[in-house]
Design a protein around this motif. Structure first.
Motif, PDB file in Angstrom:
ATOM      1  N   GLY A 167       0.777  -1.233   0.000  1.00  0.00           N
ATOM      2  CA  GLY A 167       0.000   0.000   0.000  1.00  0.00           C
ATOM      3  C   GLY A 167       0.806   1.278   0.000  1.00  0.00           C
ATOM      4  N   VAL A 168       2.125   1.191   0.126  1.00  0.00           N
ATOM      5  CA  VAL A 168       2.976   2.381   0.190  1.00  0.00           C
ATOM      6  C   VAL A 168       3.748   2.523  -1.119  1.00  0.00           C
ATOM      7  CG1 VAL A 168       4.859   3.520   1.416  1.00  0.00           C
ATOM      8  CG2 VAL A 168       3.197   2.133   2.681  1.00  0.00           C
ATOM      9  N   TYR A 169       3.666   3.693  -1.733  1.00  0.00           N
ATOM     10  CA  TYR A 169       4.340   3.890  -3.020  1.00  0.00           C
ATOM     11  C   TYR A 169       5.846   3.962  -2.834  1.00  0.00           C
ATOM     12  CZ  TYR A 169       5.006   5.349  -7.831  1.00  0.00           C
ATOM     13  OH  TYR A 169       5.385   5.395  -9.161  1.00  0.00           O
ATOM     14  N   ASN A 170       6.570   3.217  -3.683  1.00  0.00           N
ATOM     15  CA  ASN A 170       8.022   3.184  -3.592  1.00  0.00           C
ATOM     16  C   ASN A 170       8.617   3.535  -4.956  1.00  0.00           C
ATOM     17  OD1 ASN A 170      10.735   2.672  -3.227  1.00  0.00           O
ATOM     18  ND2 ASN A 170      10.443   0.674  -2.277  1.00  0.00           N
ATOM     19  N   PRO A 171       9.257   4.705  -5.069  1.00  0.00           N
ATOM     20  CA  PRO A 171       9.873   5.101  -6.337  1.00  0.00           C
ATOM     21  C   PRO A 171      11.320   4.642  -6.469  1.00  0.00           C
ATOM     22  CG  PRO A 171       9.954   6.931  -4.824  1.00  0.00           C
ATOM     23  CD  PRO A 171       9.287   5.803  -4.081  1.00  0.00           C
ATOM     24  N   GLU A 172      11.757   3.749  -5.603  1.00  0.00           N
ATOM     25  CA  GLU A 172      13.156   3.297  -5.593  1.00  0.00           C
ATOM     26  C   GLU A 172      13.274   1.834  -5.997  1.00  0.00           C
ATOM     27  OE1 GLU A 172      15.581   5.387  -5.093  1.00  0.00           O
ATOM     28  OE2 GLU A 172      14.260   7.059  -4.612  1.00  0.00           O
ATOM     29  N   LEU A 173      12.464   1.420  -6.963  1.00  0.00           N
ATOM     30  CA  LEU A 173      12.487   0.011  -7.355  1.00  0.00           C
ATOM     31  C   LEU A 173      13.179  -0.169  -8.707  1.00  0.00           C
ATOM     32  CD1 LEU A 173       8.870  -1.006  -6.276  1.00  0.00           C
ATOM     33  CD2 LEU A 173      11.008  -1.377  -5.039  1.00  0.00           C
ATOM     34  N   GLY A 174      12.915  -1.281  -9.361  1.00  0.00           N
ATOM     35  CA  GLY A 174      13.551  -1.651 -10.607  1.00  0.00           C
ATOM     36  C   GLY A 174      14.160  -3.039 -10.456  1.00  0.00           C
ATOM     37  N   GLY A 209      13.723 -14.113 -18.286  1.00  0.00           N
ATOM     38  CA  GLY A 209      14.180 -13.181 -17.263  1.00  0.00           C
ATOM     39  C   GLY A 209      14.885 -13.925 -16.154  1.00  0.00           C
ATOM     40  N   THR A 210      15.690 -13.223 -15.404  1.00  0.00           N
ATOM     41  CA  THR A 210      16.510 -13.867 -14.380  1.00  0.00           C
ATOM     42  C   THR A 210      16.158 -13.399 -12.975  1.00  0.00           C
ATOM     43  OG1 THR A 210      18.242 -12.173 -14.381  1.00  0.00           O
ATOM     44  CG2 THR A 210      18.415 -13.930 -16.030  1.00  0.00           C
ATOM     45  N   LYS A 211      16.657 -14.158 -12.017  1.00  0.00           N
ATOM     46  CA  LYS A 211      16.569 -13.781 -10.612  1.00  0.00           C
ATOM     47  C   LYS A 211      17.835 -14.302  -9.938  1.00  0.00           C
ATOM     48  CE  LYS A 211      13.226 -13.898  -6.773  1.00  0.00           C
ATOM     49  NZ  LYS A 211      11.903 -14.434  -6.359  1.00  0.00           N
ATOM     50  N   GLY A 212      18.568 -13.389  -9.327  1.00  0.00           N
ATOM     51  CA  GLY A 212      19.815 -13.781  -8.676  1.00  0.00           C
ATOM     52  C   GLY A 212      21.028 -13.663  -9.571  1.00  0.00           C
ATOM     53  N   SER A 213      20.916 -12.889 -10.667  1.00  0.00           N
ATOM     54  CA  SER A 213      21.991 -12.810 -11.658  1.00  0.00           C
ATOM     55  C   SER A 213      22.994 -11.702 -11.388  1.00  0.00           C
ATOM     56  CB  SER A 213      21.384 -12.629 -13.055  1.00  0.00           C
ATOM     57  OG  SER A 213      20.444 -11.574 -13.054  1.00  0.00           O
ATOM     58  N   GLY A 214      22.896 -11.048 -10.232  1.00  0.00           N
ATOM     59  CA  GLY A 214      23.873 -10.026  -9.874  1.00  0.00           C
ATOM     60  C   GLY A 214      23.264  -8.653  -9.711  1.00  0.00           C
ATOM     61  N   GLN A 215      24.090  -7.721  -9.295  1.00  0.00           N
ATOM     62  CA  GLN A 215      23.627  -6.370  -9.027  1.00  0.00           C
ATOM     63  C   GLN A 215      23.408  -5.586 -10.315  1.00  0.00           C
ATOM     64  OE1 GLN A 215      26.880  -5.229  -6.366  1.00  0.00           O
ATOM     65  NE2 GLN A 215      25.428  -5.144  -4.671  1.00  0.00           N
ATOM     66  N   THR A 216      22.457  -4.677 -10.250  1.00  0.00           N
ATOM     67  CA  THR A 216      22.194  -3.731 -11.332  1.00  0.00           C
ATOM     68  C   THR A 216      22.176  -2.337 -10.715  1.00  0.00           C
ATOM     69  OG1 THR A 216      19.788  -3.559 -11.113  1.00  0.00           O
ATOM     70  CG2 THR A 216      20.652  -5.485 -12.306  1.00  0.00           C
ATOM     71  N   ARG A 217      21.912  -1.344 -11.516  1.00  0.00           N
ATOM     72  CA  ARG A 217      21.854   0.020 -10.971  1.00  0.00           C
ATOM     73  C   ARG A 217      20.677   0.196 -10.021  1.00  0.00           C
ATOM     74  NH1 ARG A 217      20.066   4.778 -14.960  1.00  0.00           N
ATOM     75  NH2 ARG A 217      19.991   5.750 -12.885  1.00  0.00           N
ATOM     76  N   TRP A 218      19.753  -0.784  -9.998  1.00  0.00           N
ATOM     77  CA  TRP A 218      18.582  -0.696  -9.140  1.00  0.00           C
ATOM     78  C   TRP A 218      18.697  -1.595  -7.902  1.00  0.00           C
ATOM     79  CZ3 TRP A 218      16.368   3.415 -10.707  1.00  0.00           C
ATOM     80  CH2 TRP A 218      16.374   3.752 -12.069  1.00  0.00           C
ATOM     81  N   ARG A 272      20.236  -1.078  -5.111  1.00  0.00           N
ATOM     82  CA  ARG A 272      20.318  -0.349  -3.838  1.00  0.00           C
ATOM     83  C   ARG A 272      21.324  -1.052  -2.922  1.00  0.00           C
ATOM     84  NH1 ARG A 272      14.242  -0.266  -2.195  1.00  0.00           N
ATOM     85  NH2 ARG A 272      14.285  -2.200  -3.402  1.00  0.00           N
ATOM     86  N   SER A 273      20.926  -1.502  -1.758  1.00  0.00           N
ATOM     87  CA  SER A 273      21.884  -2.135  -0.837  1.00  0.00           C
ATOM     88  C   SER A 273      21.901  -3.650  -0.971  1.00  0.00           C
ATOM     89  CB  SER A 273      21.554  -1.758   0.614  1.00  0.00           C
ATOM     90  OG  SER A 273      20.230  -2.170   0.946  1.00  0.00           O
ATOM     91  N   GLY A 274      21.137  -4.201  -1.927  1.00  0.00           N
ATOM     92  CA  GLY A 274      21.053  -5.655  -2.077  1.00  0.00           C
ATOM     93  C   GLY A 274      22.264  -6.236  -2.788  1.00  0.00           C
ATOM     94  N   ASP A 275      22.484  -7.527  -2.584  1.00  0.00           N
ATOM     95  CA  ASP A 275      23.640  -8.178  -3.198  1.00  0.00           C
ATOM     96  C   ASP A 275      23.329  -8.752  -4.583  1.00  0.00           C
ATOM     97  OD1 ASP A 275      22.189 -10.479  -2.675  1.00  0.00           O
ATOM     98  OD2 ASP A 275      23.531 -11.225  -1.114  1.00  0.00           O
ATOM     99  N   GLY A 276      22.046  -8.661  -5.011  1.00  0.00           N
ATOM    100  CA  GLY A 276      21.699  -9.127  -6.345  1.00  0.00           C
ATOM    101  C   GLY A 276      21.653 -10.628  -6.498  1.00  0.00           C
ATOM    102  N   ARG A 277      21.680 -11.345  -5.383  1.00  0.00           N
ATOM    103  CA  ARG A 277      21.738 -12.802  -5.422  1.00  0.00           C
ATOM    104  C   ARG A 277      20.416 -13.434  -4.987  1.00  0.00           C
ATOM    105  NH1 ARG A 277      26.374 -10.516  -7.159  1.00  0.00           N
ATOM    106  NH2 ARG A 277      28.158 -11.943  -7.168  1.00  0.00           N
TER     107      ARG A 277
END
Length: 475
Positions: free
Chosen positions: A77-84, A105-114, A116-121
């Motif tokens: 319910g909360v808008y988040n403009p920091e996704l991708g 499409g992939t999941k866990g393929s590494g970090q992208t510009r989106w 944030r603080s995640g490891d992309g894994r």
């Protein structure tokens, strides 16, 4: 296979180039040979498969560089403009044997510009859970993304919600579209009316060509109506399957009305409208009984973005397609799961379902067992008497349910000849089932239970034979 990287038409405004991670290992754990055949990739050797789906070497004639899509979204319910796309990307687009556009499409393929603080894994357990959920939903006839490849990548990941360090993986999923409701939300949020118009036209051309029109004011509501109907159909299929998605954020809806992104999913042990899949959904926003309401709410947010290029009134009218599409699909898919035909009257079918759900809630009869026992209606009365829960079928309260089941004729009775119906219980993916097959993987690298469940799911798919067929385009 016909390559068709149509995303390049709009990628300048809606995507960014992504660089795949380099993994220390690539152990193939799951390969979807049935769907690989349908998209022309069945002949890949194991080394070539790992090169494409762990090292992400481009497929011939396809995208030269993976693309991370940009989007926003409402999260609980909360808008988040920091996704991708923060730990995945669009790797390729191709067409299946029916000419339909599909995305890898992939999941866990590494970090992208989106990221944030995640490891992309992606954790290996997360990958295993998605393979199981999507395969099972496909077997139940639910429109879903397909798990295409799961490769263990040899990294040790730190997570707060499971014992760490934990094993890592990279997943490739096959879906009809990578474009989410949140993709439109981002363009509207940034007041990019020209890009929003481009996106609407792109989706009409690629997925709903019957909605194409030179006049955007005509095309946008027509597109919304089709997306509305497909989303309603998807949610109705979840309800019939007793499935709880868990995270119905607007960035987890795509424009082809297809289930994807399986995080804290659950299947109902029994009928319970208040059952919640995610431990962090403490308010029950996405509980089982609220899924239809939440599906419409997500569509309303999509419609709001279209007001940047279209009047609100025709958009509001387009959303009215939701309820009738949902009701029709709810009745239809429940009957498909019983192998039965309609009584010929939607109201009568829905009344029967109400009596069924009421009885299941009051008795806490195992959801999957009831559908398994009575697949075939009157044709399975003898089989139902041998069920572990046959005593529940002998009570007076079951009488109206029995009447509804036995008064409808079976569609394709030959399906009962499949050996799957000789079992005492159906294959299930309840929480304890998944934990039980994960334990030997985690402790001993023993994949036999996982492989057996996949085999059982395949048997269920063959026995049910509910192949999803896209509806015919409306004039």
């Amino acid at each position: 296979m016909t390559n068709s990287a149509s995303i390049l038409e709009i990628s300048d405004a809606f995507a960014d180039a992504a660089k795949p991670a380099t993994f220390p290992a690539s152990v193939l754990r799951f390969r979807n040979t049935r769907w690989a055949r349908r998209v022309g990739l069945a002949d890949l050797s194991e080394s070539a498969w790992r090169a494409h789906f762990a090292q992400f070497e481009p497929l011939a004639g396809n995208l030269e560089t993976p693309l991370a899509l940009r989007y926003h979204g409402h999260q609980f319910g909360v808008y988040n403009p920091e996704l991708g796309d923060g730990r995945g990307f669009l790797f390729a687009q191709l067409r299946d044997t029916q000419g339909r556009l599909l995305d890898l499409g992939t999941k866990g393929s590494g970090q992208t510009r989106w990221s944030r603080s995640g490891d992309g894994r992606l954790t290996l357990k997360g990958g295993v859970r998605e393979v199981l959920a999507a395969n099972y939903l496909e077997a139940l006839g639910v429109k879903t993304s397909k798990p295409f490849s799961l490769i263990e990548t040899g990294e040790a990941l730190q997570r707060n919600d499971e014992p760490s360090p934990t094993r890592s993986s990279v997943l490739v999923r096959l879906s009809h579209s990578h474009i989410r409701f949140g993709t439109f939300q981002r363009a509207a949020y940034l007041d990019e009316s020209e890009n929003l118009a481009r996106l609407i036209r792109h989706c009409a051309e690629q997925y709903y060509p019957e909605t194409l029109d030179e006049d955007l004011a005509v095309m946008a509501p027509a597109l919304l109506q089709r997306v509305t109907a497909e989303t309603a159909r998807m949610v109705a299929q979840w309800m019939a399957a007793g499935f709880v998605h868990g995270v119905m954020n607007t960035d987890n809806f795509n424009i082809t009305g297809e289930s994807f992104d399986y995080g804290p999913w659950r299947f109902l042990p029994w009928s319970d409208p208040n059952f919640t899949a995610a431990y962090f959904d403490q308010q029950g926003l996405y509980r089982f009984g609220r899924q239809p309401t939440q599906g419409l709410w997500a569509l309303q947010q999509l419609a709001a973005t279209f007001t940047l290029v279209c009047d609100a009134e025709p958009l509001s009218e387009a959303l009215q397609a939701y309820e009738p599409a949902y009701q029709e699909a709810l009745a239809g898919h429940n009957l498909k799961l019983f192998g039965l035909g309609s009584a010929g009257d939607l109201k009568q079918d829905l009344t029967f379902l109400q009596s069924l759900y009421t009885w299941m809630s009051e008795t806490q009869a195992p959801w999957a067992q009831v559908f398994f026992d009575w697949f075939g209606g009157a044709e399975s009365e003898t089989r139902a008497r041998k069920s572990p829960i046959t005593a529940l079928y002998e009570t007076p309260a079951f009488a109206p349910v029995r009447e509804g089941l036995t008064s409808r004729g079976m569609i394709r009775p030959e399906r009962l000849d499949h050996p799957y119906w000789q079992r005492e219980t159906p294959v299930t993916l309840l929480y304890d089932d998944v934990e039980a097959l994960w334990a030997p993987i985690a402790e001993e690298d023993d994949w036999s239970a996982f492989e057996q469940v996949l085999s059982d799911i395949e048997a269920a798919r063959e026995a049910l034979s509910i192949e999803f067929e896209p509806p015919a385009p409306k004039a």
